[in-house]
Design a protein around this motif. Structure first.
Motif, mmCIF file in Angstrom:
data_model
loop_
_atom_site.group_PDB
_atom_site.id
_atom_site.type_symbol
_atom_site.label_atom_id
_atom_site.label_comp_id
_atom_site.label_asym_id
_atom_site.label_seq_id
_atom_site.Cartn_x
_atom_site.Cartn_y
_atom_site.Cartn_z
ATOM 1 N N LYS A 137 10.303 6.952 -3.636
ATOM 2 C CA LYS A 137 10.098 7.943 -4.701
ATOM 3 C C LYS A 137 10.009 7.286 -6.081
ATOM 4 O O LYS A 137 9.310 7.777 -6.961
ATOM 5 C CB LYS A 137 11.246 8.966 -4.697
ATOM 6 C CG LYS A 137 11.301 9.788 -3.436
ATOM 7 C CD LYS A 137 12.418 10.793 -3.476
ATOM 8 C CE LYS A 137 13.771 10.155 -3.500
ATOM 9 N NZ LYS A 137 14.101 9.417 -2.264
ATOM 10 N N THR A 138 10.734 6.170 -6.221
ATOM 11 C CA THR A 138 10.748 5.521 -7.528
ATOM 12 C C THR A 138 9.337 5.105 -7.952
ATOM 13 O O THR A 138 8.960 5.254 -9.113
ATOM 14 C CB THR A 138 11.671 4.285 -7.501
ATOM 15 O OG1 THR A 138 12.881 4.657 -6.846
ATOM 16 C CG2 THR A 138 11.983 3.813 -8.897
ATOM 17 N N GLU B 293 0.855 -1.194 0.000
ATOM 18 C CA GLU B 293 0.000 0.000 0.000
ATOM 19 C C GLU B 293 0.884 1.234 0.000
ATOM 20 O O GLU B 293 1.909 1.265 0.676
ATOM 21 C CB GLU B 293 -0.830 0.030 1.278
ATOM 22 C CG GLU B 293 -1.688 -1.183 1.499
ATOM 23 C CD GLU B 293 -3.162 -0.822 1.368
ATOM 24 O OE1 GLU B 293 -3.558 0.252 1.872
ATOM 25 O OE2 GLU B 293 -3.890 -1.615 0.730
ATOM 26 N N GLY C 132 14.756 5.728 0.579
ATOM 27 C CA GLY C 132 13.873 4.637 0.954
ATOM 28 C C GLY C 132 12.441 5.047 1.219
ATOM 29 O O GLY C 132 11.630 4.252 1.654
ATOM 30 N N GLN D 191 2.917 9.378 -0.210
ATOM 31 C CA GLN D 191 3.041 8.866 -1.584
ATOM 32 C C GLN D 191 1.734 9.080 -2.355
ATOM 33 O O GLN D 191 1.749 9.497 -3.510
ATOM 34 C CB GLN D 191 3.389 7.370 -1.577
ATOM 35 C CG GLN D 191 4.855 7.075 -1.310
ATOM 36 C CD GLN D 191 5.128 5.578 -1.213
ATOM 37 O OE1 GLN D 191 4.381 4.841 -0.565
ATOM 38 N NE2 GLN D 191 6.198 5.122 -1.843
ATOM 39 N N ARG E 190 9.322 -0.889 8.329
ATOM 40 C CA ARG E 190 10.752 -0.755 8.105
ATOM 41 C C ARG E 190 11.465 -0.639 9.448
ATOM 42 O O ARG E 190 11.064 0.133 10.297
ATOM 43 C CB ARG E 190 10.933 0.534 7.342
ATOM 44 C CG ARG E 190 11.926 0.759 6.305
ATOM 45 C CD ARG E 190 12.347 -0.072 5.224
ATOM 46 N NE ARG E 190 11.554 -0.245 4.035
ATOM 47 C CZ ARG E 190 11.451 0.639 3.061
ATOM 48 N NH1 ARG E 190 12.034 1.787 3.133
ATOM 49 N NH2 ARG E 190 10.752 0.363 1.996
HETATM 50 P P1 ADP Z 1 13.768 5.946 -2.805
HETATM 51 O O1 ADP Z 1 13.930 6.030 -4.287
HETATM 52 O O2 ADP Z 1 12.872 6.989 -2.266
HETATM 53 O O3 ADP Z 1 15.057 5.864 -2.063
HETATM 54 P P2 ADP Z 1 12.591 3.472 -3.459
HETATM 55 O O4 ADP Z 1 11.561 3.982 -4.352
HETATM 56 O O5 ADP Z 1 13.785 2.827 -4.057
HETATM 57 O O6 ADP Z 1 13.052 4.596 -2.467
HETATM 58 O O7 ADP Z 1 11.923 2.502 -2.425
HETATM 59 C C1 ADP Z 1 12.674 1.706 -1.541
HETATM 60 C C2 ADP Z 1 12.033 0.347 -1.400
HETATM 61 O O8 ADP Z 1 10.781 0.469 -0.728
HETATM 62 C C3 ADP Z 1 11.743 -0.296 -2.720
HETATM 63 O O9 ADP Z 1 12.121 -1.636 -2.630
HETATM 64 C C4 ADP Z 1 10.244 -0.114 -2.904
HETATM 65 O O10 ADP Z 1 9.684 -1.144 -3.648
HETATM 66 C C5 ADP Z 1 9.753 -0.136 -1.473
HETATM 67 N N1 ADP Z 1 8.525 0.639 -1.242
HETATM 68 C C6 ADP Z 1 8.185 1.820 -1.814
HETATM 69 N N2 ADP Z 1 7.008 2.269 -1.335
HETATM 70 C C7 ADP Z 1 6.591 1.356 -0.428
HETATM 71 C C8 ADP Z 1 5.447 1.254 0.423
HETATM 72 N N3 ADP Z 1 4.495 2.184 0.426
HETATM 73 N N4 ADP Z 1 5.356 0.174 1.238
HETATM 74 C C9 ADP Z 1 6.315 -0.784 1.233
HETATM 75 N N5 ADP Z 1 7.415 -0.749 0.461
HETATM 76 C C10 ADP Z 1 7.559 0.305 -0.355
#
Ligand code: ADP
Ligand code: MG
Length: 660
Positions: A280-281, A246, A277, A251, A429
């Motif tokens: 953002k991706t 979710e 983490g 987000q 986390r």
């Molecule tokens: P960022 O680019 O902000 O450092 P990422 O987009 O790489 O972070 O996300 C880090 C990890 O967390 C990825 O493995 C992603 O799939 C996971 N993730 C992203 N949003 C969520 C969420 N809402 N709940 C659980 N895991 C998530």
């Protein structure tokens, strides 16, 4: 006038100046002292025990050098001041011996011991006749502070036109010094007041200049029309429903912002600001999917090839099941592989292309580019923000940044962008347990490493020293490897990653780390923000004091990427108070606030900063009031079209408009 026209600057010194980022006379004049020495010569009878003082003395005895051990020597000589003959000692200055001729007058800086009649000097100055304020510049080997003082002096005397970038009416309004006077006083002040007067003027000019660009970009951006997409909320939402988790509330808000941007007629120009983490991706991928649904291509650019290929892997996973064609383009690809991709990109078969910045600069052609996503935008200066956008018609732009900065600052320095801030982290986390260790506590670190290795986990080791260009420091990383090999009986496979390796070599090592073949990866900060190897659960950062808190926080974000407890050990003998902030908190916004408090602008712009958003004299925190004033003034200046009378701003605008 060029640098070479200054007496004394030959090829050799020119290179040294270049390595200090000084290429032109302007650079030289804007290379401000980072501090000042206040030379205050006193009478020896007023010297206080154990306090550093300065004495004027004449040398009366021959200087003798004792070499105690490697890299350690001692220079002794006798000197007379006010009828008292002193035994002077200075360490590690054997090279001064020949300058210390009998009868020469010098200024001794150091501590006087009356009982022993000895003077332990920390510095010896020559050619000083009177009390004065001495500017202190950043140096590299082979160039002295006196060299720079002389060059600046010649430049100030000989250069005729010194451009002033503050509009006349503002100069008058604030009673600013002229640019020339300000430069004169900042380099050659007579008193503290001079430094204050000069620096406020130079800071204002720098910030006015910066805010002019931001405000001008903001103005044209707010008017720019983009693609008005006709995509239903529910359709775009399919991407979100397809995710294995979710979204957090922040987000969700960011996706709402993006949905609005992309479906209205204004061009999107948005920055997603969130901790490492924070996810953002996924948000970027949502934008890409929405853009795909409306029939346009997207480009995603990362600062390094490693990051680009990682994005490729994770985004492909999410998008290919939704029929989006994703491709990766890197410099290390084979020629025909590349040209195949370029062709499919041009005829529209590829919906999303992922790569580094070369994507935009190397004449890549698109079928219909509708969206550009730029990861880690703080690396790219304001001037570059726009170049990303001249492909295709009027692509929307989304920037991602993992440098969380306090909102007030963000609103100003990213004033040309709309902001979506992500504060909440995905739930479940675990926080990264962080410990600051002194070098003599290294055993604790090694034990912990062994523990993690036994669990089958992997470890990052970061050392800032590899980054320096001299061979000496390169060795210190190899030293680290050797240390670990001894500690772990050569039983653990170790990889080394640094900036001097070829891309292909880097990729190979990175690949081996990802597959788990390499257990310990020792590297510089090339493993920058974003690299994702979930099985690595520990990071050790040597000489942690060399990094800003925000950078350290970003670095440790490499671990803690799955549900297993992760650790970060900061090894440092200095500055531990500051580093303890990272023991306390895992919240990037809190950390950057602290960093601002303790170090002024913190390391907002990264360790090896690039781009124009780095200031030569201004400091975002200390000079925040000046920044706000400059923001207001430059806005008025733009509204009144004041730039039409100033060549400099006219040119800047032409550049911005051209790019746009
Ligand atoms: P960022 O680019 O902000 O450092 P990422 O987009 O790489 O972070 O996300 C880090 C990890 O967390 C990825 O493995 C992603 O799939 C996971 N993730 C992203 N949003 C969520 C969420 N809402 N709940 C659980 N895991 C998530
Ligand atoms: Mg729009």
């Amino acid at each position: 006038m060029e640098l070479e026209d200054i007496k004394g600057i030959g090829n050799n010194l020119l290179k040294k100046l270049n390595s200090l980022n000084i290429y032109t006379i302007d650079d030289l004049l804007e290379n401000y002292p980072y501090k000042y020495n206040f030379i205050n010569i006193i009478d020896i009878n007023n010297a206080v025990e154990n306090e550093t003082c300065m004495l004027k003395a004449n040398i009366v005895g021959e200087a003798k050098v004792q070499y105690i051990k490697r890299n350690f020597n001692r220079l002794n000589f006798k000197a007379i001041t006010n009828n008292i003959i002193l035994n002077v000692t200075i360490f590690n200055r054997a090279f001064l011996k020949n300058n210390l001729t009998i009868n020469r007058e010098v200024v001794l800086v150091g501590k006087y011991n009356k009982l022993k009649n000895s003077f332990i000097a920390s510095d010896i100055k020559f050619n000083i006749t009177d009390n004065k304020i001495e500017p202190v510049y950043h140096l590299v080997e082979g160039i002295t502070n006196n060299n720079i003082i002389k060059f600046v002096d010649s430049a100030l005397q000989e250069v005729d036109g010194i451009p002033d970038y503050i509009p006349d009416y503002l100069n008058k309004q604030y009673h600013f010094l002229s640019k020339r006077d300000a430069l004169n006083l900042i380099h050659k002040p007579n008193n503290i007041d001079d430094i204050k007067k000069a620096s406020i003027r130079l800071k204002y000019e720098e910030l006015f200049n910066f805010m002019f660009k931001i405000n001008y970009l903001k103005k044209i951006n707010s008017k720019a029309k983009g693609i008005k997409r006709d995509v239903k909320w529910e359709d775009a939402n399919k991407f979100i429903l397809n995710l294995p988790f979710e979204l957090t509330s922040d987000q969700i808000n960011a996706t709402k912002d993006i949905y609005n941007d992309l479906t209205n007629e204004n061009r999107m120009n948005r920055l997603v600001l969130g901790d490492v983490g924070s996810g953002k991706t996924v948000i970027a991928t949502y934008a890409i999917y929405l853009n795909y649904l409306s029939g346009y291509q997207s480009a995603l650019m990362a600062p390094t090839e490693i990051l680009a290929s990682q994005h490729f892997e994770s985004i492909k996973k999410n998008l290919e099941k939704l029929n989006v064609k994703v491709a990766l383009l890197t410099g290390s690809m084979k020629k025909n592989e590349k040209s195949k991709i370029l062709t499919s990109l041009k005829n529209g078969e590829i919906n999303l292309i992922i790569g580094t910045h070369a994507l935009i600069s190397e004449g890549v052609e698109f079928h219909n580019l509708g969206l550009v996503v730029t990861d880690e935008q703080h690396r790219f200066g304001v001037g570059q923000r726009n170049t990303l956008r001249d492909k295709g018609n009027v692509p929307d732009v989304l920037y991602l940044s993992a440098t969380p900065i306090p909102r007030t600052y963000a609103l100003t320095i990213y004033g040309d962008l709309d902001l979506s801030i992500i504060k909440t982290k995905p739930s479940g986390r675990l926080e990264i347990i962080t410990k600051v260790k002194k070098e003599d506590e290294i055993k604790d670190v090694l034990y912990k490493m062994l523990e993690e290795l036994k669990l089958g986990h992997q470890i990052y080791v970061v050392s800032p020293l590899i980054e320096n260009n001299d061979g000496l420091d390169l060795k210190s990383v190899l030293d680290l490897e050797e240390k670990f090999n001894v500690a772990f009986n050569n039983k653990i496979s170790i990889g080394i990653l640094h900036g001097k390796l070829k891309n292909k070599e880097k990729d190979e090592i990175m690949e081996k780390f990802k597959t788990g073949e390499i257990k310990i990866l020792i590297s510089t900060t090339v493993i920058e923000v974003g690299v994702d190897v979930p099985n690595s659960t520990m990071m050790v950062i040597y000489n942690a004091e060399r990094f800003g808190l925000a950078t350290l926080h970003q670095l440790r974000g490499r671990v803690g990427r799955n549900s297993v407890q992760s650790y970060c050990y900061l090894v440092s003998n200095k500055d531990t108070q500051r580093l303890k902030v990272l023991e306390e908190s895992n919240d990037g916004f809190y950390i950057s606030e602290k960093d601002f408090e303790m170090r002024g602008q913190g390391d907002l712009f990264g360790v090896k900063q690039s781009g124009e958003a780095t200031f030569k004299i201004a400091n975002l925190k200390e000079d925040y009031k000046i920044l706000l004033q400059a923001k207001k003034d430059s806005m008025e200046f733009i509204d009144n079209k004041g730039y039409e009378d100033m060549d400099y701003y006219q040119k800047m605008i032409e550049k911005i408009n051209f790019i746009n």
